[in-house]
Enzyme design. Structure first.
Site, PDB file in Angstrom:
ATOM      1  N   ASP A  71     -18.361 -18.993   2.491  1.00  0.00           N
ATOM      2  CA  ASP A  71     -17.720 -19.193   3.799  1.00  0.00           C
ATOM      3  C   ASP A  71     -18.628 -18.756   4.954  1.00  0.00           C
ATOM      4  O   ASP A  71     -18.648 -19.402   6.012  1.00  0.00           O
ATOM      5  CB  ASP A  71     -16.407 -18.412   3.873  1.00  0.00           C
ATOM      6  CG  ASP A  71     -15.246 -19.164   3.236  1.00  0.00           C
ATOM      7  OD1 ASP A  71     -15.307 -20.402   3.155  1.00  0.00           O
ATOM      8  OD2 ASP A  71     -14.273 -18.508   2.826  1.00  0.00           O
ATOM      9  N   LYS A  90      -8.476 -15.413  -3.390  1.00  0.00           N
ATOM     10  CA  LYS A  90      -9.898 -15.119  -3.155  1.00  0.00           C
ATOM     11  C   LYS A  90     -10.299 -13.708  -3.599  1.00  0.00           C
ATOM     12  O   LYS A  90     -11.407 -13.523  -4.100  1.00  0.00           O
ATOM     13  CB  LYS A  90     -10.242 -15.316  -1.673  1.00  0.00           C
ATOM     14  CG  LYS A  90     -10.284 -16.785  -1.264  1.00  0.00           C
ATOM     15  CD  LYS A  90     -10.734 -16.933   0.184  1.00  0.00           C
ATOM     16  CE  LYS A  90     -10.980 -18.387   0.536  1.00  0.00           C
ATOM     17  NZ  LYS A  90     -11.593 -18.546   1.861  1.00  0.00           N
TER      18      LYS A  90
HETATM   19  P1  NAP Z   1      -5.412 -14.209   7.157  1.00  0.00           P
HETATM   20  O1  NAP Z   1      -6.255 -13.353   6.294  1.00  0.00           O
HETATM   21  O2  NAP Z   1      -3.949 -14.341   6.861  1.00  0.00           O
HETATM   22  O3  NAP Z   1      -5.589 -13.691   8.681  1.00  0.00           O
HETATM   23  C1  NAP Z   1      -4.814 -14.242   9.722  1.00  0.00           C
HETATM   24  C2  NAP Z   1      -5.285 -13.671  11.065  1.00  0.00           C
HETATM   25  O4  NAP Z   1      -4.508 -14.313  12.101  1.00  0.00           O
HETATM   26  C3  NAP Z   1      -5.073 -12.162  11.209  1.00  0.00           C
HETATM   27  O5  NAP Z   1      -6.088 -11.615  11.995  1.00  0.00           O
HETATM   28  C4  NAP Z   1      -3.719 -12.116  11.947  1.00  0.00           C
HETATM   29  O6  NAP Z   1      -3.537 -10.926  12.709  1.00  0.00           O
HETATM   30  C5  NAP Z   1      -3.872 -13.293  12.891  1.00  0.00           C
HETATM   31  N1  NAP Z   1      -2.575 -13.760  13.371  1.00  0.00           N
HETATM   32  C6  NAP Z   1      -1.633 -14.433  12.684  1.00  0.00           C
HETATM   33  N2  NAP Z   1      -0.561 -14.673  13.464  1.00  0.00           N
HETATM   34  C7  NAP Z   1      -0.831 -14.107  14.670  1.00  0.00           C
HETATM   35  C8  NAP Z   1      -0.121 -14.028  15.899  1.00  0.00           C
HETATM   36  N3  NAP Z   1       1.107 -14.557  16.032  1.00  0.00           N
HETATM   37  N4  NAP Z   1      -0.712 -13.395  16.945  1.00  0.00           N
HETATM   38  C9  NAP Z   1      -1.957 -12.860  16.816  1.00  0.00           C
HETATM   39  N5  NAP Z   1      -2.680 -12.918  15.673  1.00  0.00           N
HETATM   40  C10 NAP Z   1      -2.116 -13.538  14.606  1.00  0.00           C
HETATM   41  O7  NAP Z   1      -5.955 -15.711   7.179  1.00  0.00           O
HETATM   42  P2  NAP Z   1      -7.476 -16.223   7.007  1.00  0.00           P
HETATM   43  O8  NAP Z   1      -7.719 -16.533   5.580  1.00  0.00           O
HETATM   44  O9  NAP Z   1      -8.379 -15.277   7.703  1.00  0.00           O
HETATM   45  O10 NAP Z   1      -7.403 -17.633   7.775  1.00  0.00           O
HETATM   46  C11 NAP Z   1      -7.196 -17.696   9.169  1.00  0.00           C
HETATM   47  C12 NAP Z   1      -7.298 -19.136   9.647  1.00  0.00           C
HETATM   48  O11 NAP Z   1      -8.578 -19.654   9.371  1.00  0.00           O
HETATM   49  C13 NAP Z   1      -6.318 -20.109   8.970  1.00  0.00           C
HETATM   50  O12 NAP Z   1      -5.861 -21.004   9.955  1.00  0.00           O
HETATM   51  C14 NAP Z   1      -7.180 -20.836   7.962  1.00  0.00           C
HETATM   52  O13 NAP Z   1      -6.698 -22.146   7.672  1.00  0.00           O
HETATM   53  C15 NAP Z   1      -8.505 -20.901   8.690  1.00  0.00           C
HETATM   54  N6  NAP Z   1      -9.678 -21.013   7.815  1.00  0.00           N
HETATM   55  C16 NAP Z   1     -10.537 -22.033   8.031  1.00  0.00           C
HETATM   56  C17 NAP Z   1     -11.687 -22.147   7.245  1.00  0.00           C
HETATM   57  C18 NAP Z   1     -12.638 -23.276   7.470  1.00  0.00           C
HETATM   58  O14 NAP Z   1     -13.437 -23.575   6.576  1.00  0.00           O
HETATM   59  N7  NAP Z   1     -12.616 -23.914   8.620  1.00  0.00           N
HETATM   60  C19 NAP Z   1     -11.948 -21.207   6.235  1.00  0.00           C
HETATM   61  C20 NAP Z   1     -11.046 -20.145   6.054  1.00  0.00           C
HETATM   62  C21 NAP Z   1      -9.902 -20.065   6.856  1.00  0.00           C
HETATM   63  P3  NAP Z   1      -2.877  -9.623  12.029  1.00  0.00           P
HETATM   64  O15 NAP Z   1      -3.993  -8.951  11.274  1.00  0.00           O
HETATM   65  O16 NAP Z   1      -2.380  -8.839  13.177  1.00  0.00           O
HETATM   66  O17 NAP Z   1      -1.781 -10.106  11.113  1.00  0.00           O
END
Ligand code: NAP
Length: 281
Positions: free
Chosen positions: A111, A75
């Site tokens: 998004d 992205k």
């Molecule tokens: P990302 O950039 O990798 O961010 C992941 C987030 O989760 C960070 O804030 C991370 O915290 C936190 N996290 C991960 N493991 C953790 C743990 N064990 N304890 C506490 N916090 C934790 O991912 P993203 O792109 O934002 O996506 C996040 C989620 O949203 C995914 O499940 C994705 O599939 C979903 N999503 C859905 C849509 C939709 O259209 N519905 C769109 C986009 C994404 P840290 O910063 O501390 O690592």
């Protein structure tokens, strides 16, 4: 205007670039709209590694593609390599929708739009007057914050496991966003009218999210952007408490609408049939 009325004689071809991409629901989603609107289109899953992204990205218009969706891990690169970008893509710092125009590559981010439309559809009584609590400070959180700031939510509490990331986002998105300690997320939910989980916690194969809900305002909306599983434990608990639970599939469906319009000239509908098509085994 329908796709067949445009003077664009390129093939009706689009796709999604990601790594991995096999799990993506987008081919099914676009396939449903192609059938519904009689568009003889093609939407291809494109499994592209990070090191090959630029080569493939630049080659796609030459292969007749009108545009692509872009997902993890491309992205940011999709935005950086584009010739032009929308204001919202620049503000979010990432692109998920690309249009290949005759004069270059346009990067957009839908998004934030998908998030706010799914919130409006799933929680029609939600009002932006009360504080919101957002969990997570990754890529998805940036889109959610952009949408909530644009809606005028007066106080957005942002809790993330890594505090520095929440602090960076608070700086980027302005005074309405206040970083709070991850360990104090229960306290930070006091009186909030909206809770959004943007972490990957609760997703299949990931640890569960622990989040007390008793401090939320009566009738608050709880939106979990995780959509695998569809009914996360967070949403199940919200429902059991009489709160309004909104699943993450709606965001995925709504973010695709502007793409379908940009590439094929039709504003498609998000409805139960589309959800069923995406959820079919
Ligand atoms: P990302 O950039 O990798 O961010 C992941 C987030 O989760 C960070 O804030 C991370 O915290 C936190 N996290 C991960 N493991 C953790 C743990 N064990 N304890 C506490 N916090 C934790 O991912 P993203 O792109 O934002 O996506 C996040 C989620 O949203 C995914 O499940 C994705 O599939 C979903 N999503 C859905 C849509 C939709 O259209 N519905 C769109 C986009 C994404 P840290 O910063 O501390 O690592």
């Amino acid at each position: 205007m329908t796709a067949t009325e445009t003077r664009d004689d390129r093939p009706l071809t689009a796709g999604v670039m990601g790594w991995p991409v096999a799990h993506s629901k987008s081919p099914r989603l676009f396939g449903h709209w192609f059938a519904r609107y009689g568009v003889p289109g093609t939407y291809a899953p494109l499994a592209v590694r990070a090191q090959d992204f630029e080569t493939v990205y630049r080659a796609l218009p030459k292969a007749g593609f009108r545009g692509v969706n872009v997902t993890i891990p491309h992205k940011e690169a999709a935005l950086a390599l584009a010739d032009r970008a929308t204001e919202r893509a620049r503000a979010i710092g990432a692109a998920n929708m690309i249009r290949f125009d005759p004069d270059g590559i346009l990067a957009d981010n839908t998004d934030a739009y998908g998030f706010i439309e799914s919130l409006r559809a799933g929680a029609p009584a939600w009002s932006c007057d009360l504080p919101a609590l957002v969990l997570g400070a990754g890529g998805a959180a940036r889109a959610v914050l952009h949408a909530l700031v644009a809606e005028g939510v007066p106080a957005i509490r942002l809790a993330n496991r890594t505090p520095a990331k929440a602090e960076r986002l608070a700086e980027a998105f302005g005074p309405a966003v206040e970083p709070v300690d991850w360990e104090r997320r229960g306290w930070a939910s006091e009186g909030a009218g909206l809770l959004v989980n943007t972490t990957s916690l609760g997703m299949a194969g990931q640890p569960q999210l622990t989040m007390p809900l008793e401090g939320l305002a009566p009738g608050a909306a709880v939106l979990d952007i995780v959509y695998a599983p569809l009914e996360t434990p967070l949403l199940a608990e919200a429902r059991a408490r009489g709160l309004t639970a909104v699943d993450g599939l709606g965001m995925l469906l709504h973010q695709a609408r502007p793409a379908f319009h940009a590439w094929f000239g039709i504003d498609p509908e998000v409805d139960g049939a589309l959800r069923d098509a995406c959820l079919a085994p």
